[in-house]
Design a protein around this motif. Structure first.
Motif, PDB file in Angstrom:
ATOM      1  N   PRO A  75       0.742  -1.124   0.114  1.00 37.43           N
ATOM      2  CA  PRO A  75      -0.074  -0.043  -0.100  1.00 37.43           C
ATOM      3  C   PRO A  75       0.850   1.179   0.005  1.00 37.43           C
ATOM      4  O   PRO A  75       1.956   1.301   0.677  1.00 37.43           O
ATOM      5  CB  PRO A  75      -0.761  -0.051   1.403  1.00 37.43           C
ATOM      6  CG  PRO A  75      -0.507  -1.655   1.813  1.00 37.43           C
ATOM      7  CD  PRO A  75       0.802  -2.113   1.278  1.00 37.43           C
ATOM      8  N   SER A  76       0.444   2.337  -0.553  1.00 36.93           N
ATOM      9  CA  SER A  76       1.269   3.542  -0.657  1.00 36.93           C
ATOM     10  C   SER A  76       1.481   4.091   0.544  1.00 36.93           C
ATOM     11  O   SER A  76       2.597   4.644   0.628  1.00 36.93           O
ATOM     12  CB  SER A  76       0.391   4.554  -1.591  1.00 36.93           C
ATOM     13  OG  SER A  76       0.104   4.097  -2.747  1.00 36.93           O
ATOM     14  N   HIS A  77       0.721   4.175   1.415  1.00 38.17           N
ATOM     15  CA  HIS A  77       0.852   4.802   2.703  1.00 38.17           C
ATOM     16  C   HIS A  77       1.832   4.163   3.609  1.00 38.17           C
ATOM     17  O   HIS A  77       2.661   4.544   4.332  1.00 38.17           O
ATOM     18  CB  HIS A  77      -0.607   5.043   3.610  1.00 38.17           C
ATOM     19  CG  HIS A  77      -0.834   3.534   4.273  1.00 38.17           C
ATOM     20  ND1 HIS A  77      -0.397   3.049   5.484  1.00 38.17           N
ATOM     21  CD2 HIS A  77      -1.736   2.713   3.533  1.00 38.17           C
ATOM     22  CE1 HIS A  77      -1.165   1.788   5.511  1.00 38.17           C
ATOM     23  NE2 HIS A  77      -1.753   1.700   4.378  1.00 38.17           N
ATOM     24  N   GLY A  99       0.346   7.466  -5.282  1.00 38.85           N
ATOM     25  CA  GLY A  99       0.915   8.497  -4.791  1.00 38.85           C
ATOM     26  C   GLY A  99       0.060   9.590  -4.563  1.00 38.85           C
ATOM     27  O   GLY A  99      -0.298   9.985  -3.240  1.00 38.85           O
ATOM     28  N   ASP A 100      -0.121  10.296  -5.502  1.00 36.35           N
ATOM     29  CA  ASP A 100      -1.070  11.545  -5.163  1.00 36.35           C
ATOM     30  C   ASP A 100      -0.721  12.508  -3.914  1.00 36.35           C
ATOM     31  O   ASP A 100       0.519  12.598  -3.855  1.00 36.35           O
ATOM     32  CB  ASP A 100      -2.538  11.020  -4.985  1.00 36.35           C
ATOM     33  CG  ASP A 100      -3.335  12.131  -5.523  1.00 36.35           C
ATOM     34  OD1 ASP A 100      -3.536  12.511  -6.524  1.00 36.35           O
ATOM     35  OD2 ASP A 100      -4.215  12.717  -4.591  1.00 36.35           O
ATOM     36  N   GLU A 101      -1.507  13.103  -3.549  1.00 33.20           N
ATOM     37  CA  GLU A 101      -1.064  14.374  -2.756  1.00 33.20           C
ATOM     38  C   GLU A 101      -0.285  14.040  -1.598  1.00 33.20           C
ATOM     39  O   GLU A 101       0.577  14.585  -1.389  1.00 33.20           O
ATOM     40  CB  GLU A 101      -2.242  15.290  -2.171  1.00 33.20           C
ATOM     41  CG  GLU A 101      -2.378  16.638  -1.756  1.00 33.20           C
ATOM     42  CD  GLU A 101      -3.504  17.288  -1.472  1.00 33.20           C
ATOM     43  OE1 GLU A 101      -4.463  16.479  -1.071  1.00 33.20           O
ATOM     44  OE2 GLU A 101      -3.512  18.433  -1.665  1.00 33.20           O
ATOM     45  N   LEU A 121       3.636  11.517 -10.349  1.00 30.55           N
ATOM     46  CA  LEU A 121       2.422  10.789  -9.611  1.00 30.55           C
ATOM     47  C   LEU A 121       1.197  10.492 -10.016  1.00 30.55           C
ATOM     48  O   LEU A 121       1.116  11.169 -11.125  1.00 30.55           O
ATOM     49  CB  LEU A 121       2.788  11.372  -8.182  1.00 30.55           C
ATOM     50  CG  LEU A 121       3.907  11.995  -7.542  1.00 30.55           C
ATOM     51  CD1 LEU A 121       3.659  12.666  -6.384  1.00 30.55           C
ATOM     52  CD2 LEU A 121       5.113  10.701  -7.338  1.00 30.55           C
ATOM     53  N   SER A 122       0.500   9.760  -9.358  1.00 29.09           N
ATOM     54  CA  SER A 122      -0.892   9.556  -9.852  1.00 29.09           C
ATOM     55  C   SER A 122      -0.999   9.094 -11.387  1.00 29.09           C
ATOM     56  O   SER A 122      -1.748   9.496 -12.167  1.00 29.09           O
ATOM     57  CB  SER A 122      -1.750  10.864  -9.717  1.00 29.09           C
ATOM     58  OG  SER A 122      -1.615  11.259  -8.417  1.00 29.09           O
ATOM     59  N   ALA A 123      -0.222   8.361 -11.686  1.00 29.15           N
ATOM     60  CA  ALA A 123      -0.148   7.857 -13.200  1.00 29.15           C
ATOM     61  C   ALA A 123      -1.002   6.389 -13.175  1.00 29.15           C
ATOM     62  O   ALA A 123      -0.521   5.449 -13.618  1.00 29.15           O
ATOM     63  CB  ALA A 123       1.372   7.576 -13.449  1.00 29.15           C
ATOM     64  N   GLY A 124      -2.038   6.456 -12.626  1.00 28.85           N
ATOM     65  CA  GLY A 124      -3.086   5.181 -12.967  1.00 28.85           C
ATOM     66  C   GLY A 124      -4.361   5.582 -13.505  1.00 28.85           C
ATOM     67  O   GLY A 124      -4.542   6.623 -14.180  1.00 28.85           O
TER      68      GLY A 124
END
Length: 366
Positions: A75-77, A99-101, A121-124
């Motif tokens: 997971p990203s977190h 990723g995102d913010e 980031l956020s390339a989904g």
């Protein structure tokens, strides 16, 4: 120019590998904790390597000598900025399907710019294509966009990692339920949840859940929208029930419930993604309305396609140094054209009408 794919044994990582092979870029280095799995046949341009993103030495060895690192792990977190930092240390471009913010705020933007480094980031799918598609429609059809209405529908399997990322996002309140964009700012409590909604291009009636997240707000500001309404369109009864009850469960229980519910809704059916989007505004001084509809075969496939075309843009020096959100830095026209060329969509169509008018036509046909 080696391209490393972290999380390459998962659904998204395997799909990214397939798309990059079709684009004939590489060589590719596939890495993950399940190194004994080899979903693709070995050949001269694909290698496999065990890597644990929680082990610094293992991660450093994996990224050594890479031109691009694509992060499909989660997971990203839990990952935070450790993988992005590993890529930066060897001068590799970093592409994250999530990723995102939260990750953006951890990265040192001046460091990336001063060293000529790239992070995208956020390339989904969401975030990513969910913002790229409206930018593409706006660029193609409008000189000024005034309002947006978006419905996002998905019937697919929740992986354990995806469920955990979803719950983390809900806990951190990155998405505001019932909020909308009005007159240049977020307004809470404007919209209502609706049930038994019939939407064009959706296979079943849906329960639509209004939301406004960070990606939506970036899009609204970039397009100078006066109004923006975003909805998740839920067609599965089990996943809707799981969403409703998740807040009263422990993290592990909620994660298991989401995975189980999505599997029940998918049983005997094909996965799908439907994005239905309406823009209103002006072109050459005239008012106009356009609706775009996109359908894909699932979350992993579309997420991977966005990551693949982002990688191609990096390799062709189309992305400047710095930290970016994918939808803000990819040229919409070329990105959507490349996604079409690699077969990412079942269909993508633009219509000179509103969603409401299409609903009336369908009712008349019945």
């Amino acid at each position: 120019m080696t391209i490393a794919i972290l999380g390459g044994y998962g659904d998204v990582g395997a799909a990214v590998t397939g798309y990059l092979q079709s684009l004939e870029v590489g060589p590719l280095r596939i890495g993950g904790r399940n190194a004994h799995k080899q979903p693709l046949s070995s050949n001269s341009v694909v290698s496999y390597q065990a890597v644990d993103y929680l082990d610094t030495a293992s991660l450093d060895q994996f990224v050594s000598g890479c031109k691009v690192l694509i992060n499909c792990a989660g997971p990203s977190h839990l990952i935070g900025d450790r993988v992005a930092k590993a890529a930066a240390q060897v001068g590799a471009a970093y592409i994250d399907v999530a990723g995102d913010e939260a990750l953006y705020e951890q990265l040192d933007l001046s460091y990336y710019q001063s060293r000529g480094l790239i992070a995208v980031l956020s390339a989904g799918l969401q975030p990513g294509l969910s913002s790229l598609l409206p930018r593409w429609l706006a660029e193609q059809e409008f000189s000024q966009v005034e309002s947006l209405t978006s419905y996002f529908g998905l019937r697919d399997r929740f992986t354990d990692v995806a469920a955990d990322d979803y719950l983390q996002g809900a806990n951190e309140q990155h998405s505001k339920p019932l909020a909308a964009w009005r007159n240049g700012r977020r307004l809470n409590g404007v919209l209502k949840r609706r049930s038994d909604v019939e939407l064009p291009f959706f296979p079943d009636t849906a329960t639509v859940l209004p939301y406004l997240n960070s990606e939506s707000e970036r899009l609204a500001r970039d397009l100078s929208l006066s109004e923006g309404d975003w909805y998740n369109a839920i067609t599965g009864s089990h996943i809707l029930s799981a969403f409703n009850s998740a807040h009263g469960l422990s993290r592990d229980e909620a994660r298991a419930a989401l995975c189980r519910a999505s599997a029940l809704d998918l049983a005997g059916r094909h996965p799908y993604v439907v994005m239905l989007l309406q823009l209103t505004g002006r072109y050459s001084g005239q008012e106009r309305t356009r609706t775009a509809a996109l359908r894909g075969t699932g979350n992993a496939d579309l997420t991977a396609a966005v990551a693949a075309v982002t990688t191609l843009a990096v390799l062709r020096d189309e992305i400047p140094a710095g930290c970016h959100y994918c939808a803000q830095v990819l040229p919409p026209a070329s990105a959507m054209e490349r996604m079409s060329e690699i077969g990412a969509f079942s269909f993508l169509t633009t219509l000179e009408t509103s969603i409401e008018d299409m609903e009336c036509l369908e009712e008349g046909a019945i």
